[in-house]
Design a protein around this motif. Structure first.
Motif, PDB file in Angstrom:
ATOM      1  N   THR A   1     -57.586 -52.967 -19.111  1.00 17.72           N
ATOM      2  CA  THR A   1     -56.879 -52.188 -18.103  1.00 17.72           C
ATOM      3  C   THR A   1     -56.651 -53.027 -16.833  1.00 17.72           C
ATOM      4  O   THR A   1     -55.557 -53.020 -16.258  1.00 17.72           O
ATOM      5  N   LEU A   2     -57.682 -53.773 -16.420  1.00 17.27           N
ATOM      6  CA  LEU A   2     -57.537 -54.620 -15.222  1.00 17.27           C
ATOM      7  C   LEU A   2     -56.479 -55.689 -15.448  1.00 17.27           C
ATOM      8  O   LEU A   2     -55.653 -55.974 -14.566  1.00 17.27           O
ATOM      9  N   LEU A   3     -56.493 -56.286 -16.643  1.00 19.85           N
ATOM     10  CA  LEU A   3     -55.510 -57.317 -16.985  1.00 19.85           C
ATOM     11  C   LEU A   3     -54.092 -56.754 -16.891  1.00 19.85           C
ATOM     12  O   LEU A   3     -53.189 -57.385 -16.341  1.00 19.85           O
TER      13      LEU A   3
ATOM     14  N   LEU B   1     -46.881 -49.731 -13.004  1.00 19.19           N
ATOM     15  CA  LEU B   1     -48.078 -50.260 -12.339  1.00 19.19           C
ATOM     16  C   LEU B   1     -48.976 -49.113 -11.865  1.00 19.19           C
ATOM     17  O   LEU B   1     -50.202 -49.128 -12.063  1.00 19.19           O
ATOM     18  N   LEU B   2     -48.354 -48.099 -11.266  1.00 20.01           N
ATOM     19  CA  LEU B   2     -49.143 -46.964 -10.774  1.00 20.01           C
ATOM     20  C   LEU B   2     -49.810 -46.211 -11.923  1.00 20.01           C
ATOM     21  O   LEU B   2     -50.916 -45.690 -11.776  1.00 20.01           O
ATOM     22  N   LEU B   3     -49.130 -46.154 -13.080  1.00 16.84           N
ATOM     23  CA  LEU B   3     -49.714 -45.506 -14.262  1.00 16.84           C
ATOM     24  C   LEU B   3     -51.051 -46.157 -14.597  1.00 16.84           C
ATOM     25  O   LEU B   3     -52.058 -45.473 -14.833  1.00 16.84           O
ATOM     26  N   VAL B   4     -51.075 -47.491 -14.587  1.00 15.99           N
ATOM     27  CA  VAL B   4     -52.305 -48.207 -14.930  1.00 15.99           C
ATOM     28  C   VAL B   4     -53.355 -48.037 -13.825  1.00 15.99           C
ATOM     29  O   VAL B   4     -54.532 -47.803 -14.105  1.00 15.99           O
ATOM     30  N   VAL B   5     -52.917 -48.114 -12.577  1.00 15.04           N
ATOM     31  CA  VAL B   5     -53.855 -47.960 -11.458  1.00 15.04           C
ATOM     32  C   VAL B   5     -54.497 -46.569 -11.496  1.00 15.04           C
ATOM     33  O   VAL B   5     -55.715 -46.423 -11.342  1.00 15.04           O
TER      34      VAL B   5
ATOM     35  N   THR C   1     -55.219 -54.874  -5.556  1.00 19.50           N
ATOM     36  CA  THR C   1     -53.877 -54.571  -6.034  1.00 19.50           C
ATOM     37  C   THR C   1     -53.035 -53.995  -4.900  1.00 19.50           C
ATOM     38  O   THR C   1     -51.854 -54.338  -4.735  1.00 19.50           O
ATOM     39  N   TRP C   2     -53.650 -53.141  -4.105  1.00 20.57           N
ATOM     40  CA  TRP C   2     -52.933 -52.569  -2.960  1.00 20.57           C
ATOM     41  C   TRP C   2     -52.532 -53.674  -1.975  1.00 20.57           C
ATOM     42  O   TRP C   2     -51.412 -53.695  -1.478  1.00 20.57           O
ATOM     43  N   LEU C   3     -53.451 -54.601  -1.729  1.00 19.66           N
ATOM     44  CA  LEU C   3     -53.126 -55.707  -0.816  1.00 19.66           C
ATOM     45  C   LEU C   3     -51.966 -56.538  -1.372  1.00 19.66           C
ATOM     46  O   LEU C   3     -51.052 -56.915  -0.626  1.00 19.66           O
ATOM     47  N   GLY C   4     -52.002 -56.797  -2.696  1.00 22.26           N
ATOM     48  CA  GLY C   4     -50.915 -57.550  -3.319  1.00 22.26           C
ATOM     49  C   GLY C   4     -49.597 -56.796  -3.219  1.00 22.26           C
ATOM     50  O   GLY C   4     -48.550 -57.362  -2.884  1.00 22.26           O
ATOM     51  N   HIS C   5     -49.671 -55.478  -3.488  1.00 20.58           N
ATOM     52  CA  HIS C   5     -48.493 -54.623  -3.412  1.00 20.58           C
ATOM     53  C   HIS C   5     -47.922 -54.640  -1.987  1.00 20.58           C
ATOM     54  O   HIS C   5     -46.708 -54.722  -1.771  1.00 20.58           O
ATOM     55  N   ASN C   6     -48.821 -54.590  -1.054  1.00 18.96           N
ATOM     56  CA  ASN C   6     -48.498 -54.645   0.364  1.00 18.96           C
ATOM     57  C   ASN C   6     -47.767 -55.940   0.713  1.00 18.96           C
ATOM     58  O   ASN C   6     -46.748 -55.931   1.414  1.00 18.96           O
TER      59      ASN C   6
ATOM     60  N   GLU D   1     -43.077 -46.763  -0.821  1.00 14.12           N
ATOM     61  CA  GLU D   1     -44.334 -47.158  -0.196  1.00 14.12           C
ATOM     62  C   GLU D   1     -45.260 -45.959  -0.012  1.00 14.12           C
ATOM     63  O   GLU D   1     -46.456 -46.035  -0.307  1.00 14.12           O
ATOM     64  N   ALA D   2     -44.702 -44.838   0.454  1.00 13.12           N
ATOM     65  CA  ALA D   2     -45.517 -43.653   0.709  1.00 13.12           C
ATOM     66  C   ALA D   2     -46.148 -43.151  -0.590  1.00 13.12           C
ATOM     67  O   ALA D   2     -47.345 -42.855  -0.655  1.00 13.12           O
ATOM     68  N   PHE D   3     -45.340 -43.077  -1.647  1.00  7.83           N
ATOM     69  CA  PHE D   3     -45.822 -42.587  -2.939  1.00  7.83           C
ATOM     70  C   PHE D   3     -46.867 -43.540  -3.516  1.00  7.83           C
ATOM     71  O   PHE D   3     -47.929 -43.113  -3.978  1.00  7.83           O
ATOM     72  N   SER D   4     -46.583 -44.846  -3.448  1.00  9.92           N
ATOM     73  CA  SER D   4     -47.538 -45.834  -3.962  1.00  9.92           C
ATOM     74  C   SER D   4     -48.833 -45.784  -3.166  1.00  9.92           C
ATOM     75  O   SER D   4     -49.931 -45.780  -3.745  1.00  9.92           O
ATOM     76  N   ASP D   5     -48.731 -45.739  -1.847  1.00  4.12           N
ATOM     77  CA  ASP D   5     -49.930 -45.638  -1.018  1.00  4.12           C
ATOM     78  C   ASP D   5     -50.746 -44.421  -1.415  1.00  4.12           C
ATOM     79  O   ASP D   5     -51.973 -44.479  -1.485  1.00  4.12           O
ATOM     80  N   GLY D   6     -50.037 -43.312  -1.694  1.00  3.36           N
ATOM     81  CA  GLY D   6     -50.719 -42.092  -2.107  1.00  3.36           C
ATOM     82  C   GLY D   6     -51.499 -42.311  -3.395  1.00  3.36           C
ATOM     83  O   GLY D   6     -52.687 -41.995  -3.475  1.00  3.36           O
ATOM     84  N   VAL D   7     -50.843 -42.859  -4.407  1.00  5.37           N
ATOM     85  CA  VAL D   7     -51.509 -43.056  -5.693  1.00  5.37           C
ATOM     86  C   VAL D   7     -52.679 -44.028  -5.548  1.00  5.37           C
ATOM     87  O   VAL D   7     -53.778 -43.764  -6.049  1.00  5.37           O
ATOM     88  N   PHE D   8     -52.474 -45.150  -4.857  1.00  2.00           N
ATOM     89  CA  PHE D   8     -53.572 -46.099  -4.633  1.00  2.00           C
ATOM     90  C   PHE D   8     -54.744 -45.395  -3.931  1.00  2.00           C
ATOM     91  O   PHE D   8     -55.894 -45.507  -4.353  1.00  2.00           O
ATOM     92  N   ALA D   9     -54.435 -44.674  -2.865  1.00  2.00           N
ATOM     93  CA  ALA D   9     -55.489 -44.030  -2.078  1.00  2.00           C
ATOM     94  C   ALA D   9     -56.245 -43.003  -2.910  1.00  2.00           C
ATOM     95  O   ALA D   9     -57.468 -42.892  -2.833  1.00  2.00           O
TER      96      ALA D   9
END
Lengths: 222, 222, 222, 222
Positions: free
Chosen positions: D132-134, D98-102, D73-78, D21-29
């Motif tokens: 990319t969005l798809l 997923l993070l690669l694409v984000v 995407t973050w909300l969905g991930h959440n 979660e921490a790593f994903s939150d970081g990449v999203f942010a």
């Protein structure tokens, strides 16, 4: 874990509170740190570096003003989540909107820094900058009011505390409107004003501080 | 807090301690990672890449020095929060000021890297760089001293431990002053000196380490 | 929580474990996300965008290879901290060194992407890139070996598990040496190789997975 | 800690959930905040700033669309991690993809913003952006389906809840396909469409919200 006992308290104050905080902290931290990328010397700086560094002072001013504004917004956000019992989906969305504006702030900062020596452009840039700050400030207040209205705050929060934080978050709005108008004539003054508003938010409110301290003592002595 | 009752749950060691740490970690992590953006090859590098990569050594040096300084500051910050019982609003503000300087560091790093082959500019850049490092170092000490003075540290911290950390955070200040002066004549030497100061901070203090280890054993055996 | 027991274990597994993880996660997350800034179209791309996008494939390749390598390093780091009981000051320093290399990776990635159409420079860039990857990989292994040697791992970890993770972290080193040599002749092949090594690390090891799953079951059923 | 009792529940919901979660939150942010770097004025903006700011509207549109998509995407991930009991190694890998694409999204955003005034290039850029969005959207669904199939979700999640989230994550895929086709003729319309899809995801689903609220009440009243 699999035996049906309720999720352990500290991890479930509501829907996604921890990740809301982690994600928001991330965006605040990144936006505040990206500001430094806006500070660049003009191409011909090499020939007179000391002079160029000196000339950069409006850029430094904008840097400090934006840094302080994001810092103040983070402190306000921090105070709000400190009182939060839980969040609901709409709260998450308003929060996203707030982060949208916070993450956008490096752009008007750069704009202002770029056009500092052009009277007309400087005015437009300062106005644009001020509107962005006003938006961020308004959204923070909306976020808090929504939390209060939907009773997302901890049940042990008394009305006086809620009012104090509301008062604390409100006055900047008027200040920003005045400064946006001032920026049309005296952009630099406006930016100094924006810095002053941010510093006002940052300087701890004695009333609120006392409240929070008392509150911590109370919760600790339970 | 100072009356000996235990800190309430893992989530409330004080006002916003977790978010203070999360936000600070974010800013430290971003500032330290943004440094790499300052490393760029000159436009004509293509014709002699190996030579250009070799020529970049002062840039690498500045990168390593800045990385080490931010790393050392993070370690110091880490040590401070390790001893913290709670934070108060003023502590949050001093911390913001420290983060302002840390987040600013990529700019003087870039400046130094850009003007490394120009004797005069190099000196100015090195001085500017040193002053920023001195500021960061001073603010870290101020942060710790404030925490001690306002009794924000855990009540089970003995005076010797406090003194050890104070001693640990202090000597760099003198070193920076000397190096800033040296930088006016020998910029590269100064930057090597800044790196040395950072490494000195990073290399673990045997005394402090022993203390902390003992302390952890104590708390774990409770 | 409020009944007076001492602060619960999970917050004090050692000296700064949480902040070590938070700071490392931050640096990994930022470095992995900054990679995208290295992807840029050449100035004359506008006249033949589709062609330019197609021509960019080595850049995409380097992006994916670097992303996978940082991802793999994060997974390895994750596995290490999963077994950690506590950290000591020297561990924090080795970790900083690892982060230094991880945060540096966007630079050689950019270099490789920039010089992809120049035979000589491509070779130098690929070598430089490979050496950085080798360094990151080596430091990860050093970190784990240090943790094992200093008995920082949880006491309930059996030797077989330790050996499995050691084996898992080791073989890449040889692979990198071979690929660095290969890169002197066939840079693109080398980068494909670097991607393959990263993917090898990323694809879950059945042995280790089974172990960890068993371990979780054990701890959950206690 | 050293006495052999099992690791305390809240910290061990599975293998590396917190750091995931921490790593994903970081990449999203970071990805969401880096988007602002793509907003830049053209070089000749100085002579007619207001006009240039006005002309930038497709850039702002792309900024808001990308910000909303990453936010959604973050909300969905959440929502997914909210239901997660534990993760397994393969889940971590799909998440990395997923993070690669984000993390890649800022590039097509920039591309679209750069070529907004060139009919042909605009179309190509909009298509590239849509693909990319798809991809991001698809990977989020794959992540959730994988978690369901491998029974990584909390055992107290009933089938209806699972179906609701699946339904919630699915429809965007069709929408993206239609918009990618539309983008070949009307790029701006497509980007407005992408924004609409993201907003659809962001606007809270009443059904799901009610469920989650009920679920929280249930868990809190236990």
């Amino acid at each position: 874990m699999t035996t049906g006992e309720p999720p352990p308290g500290p991890m479930r104050r509501g829907f996604g509170t921890e990740r809301l905080e982690a994600f928001s902290d991330g965006v605040f931290a990144i936006a505040i740190t990206l500001l430094v990328l806006d500070i660049a010397l003009p191409a011909n700086a090499a020939s007179h570096l000391l002079h160029s560094l000196g000339q950069l002072w409006p850029t430094y001013l904008a840097y400090v003003a934006s840094f302080s504004t994001i810092g103040a917004t983070w402190l306000g956000h921090n105070a709000i989540t400190e009182y939060l019992e839980r969040v609901d989906p709409a709260f998450l969305r308003i929060n996203l909107l707030l982060l949208l504006v916070v993450a956008f702030l490096p752009f008007p900062t750069k704009l202002f820094a770029d056009y500092i020596d052009n009277t007309t452009l400087e005015r437009i840039a300062a106005t644009f900058y001020g509107v962005t700050l006003l938006l961020a400030s308004t959204l923070l207040l909306v976020l808090w009011r929504y939390a209060v209205r939907k009773q997302l705050v901890r049940p042990d929060t008394d009305d006086e505390e809620i009012q104090l934080l509301t008062q604390r978050l409100t006055p900047g709005l008027g200040g920003y409107l005045v400064l946006i108008a001032a920026g049309l004539f005296q952009p630099i003054i406006a930016v100094i004003g924006y810095l002053a508003v941010a510093v006002y938010y940052i300087v701890p409110s004695r009333h609120l501080t006392t409240r929070i301290r008392r509150r911590l003592h109370r919760s600790r002595s339970t």
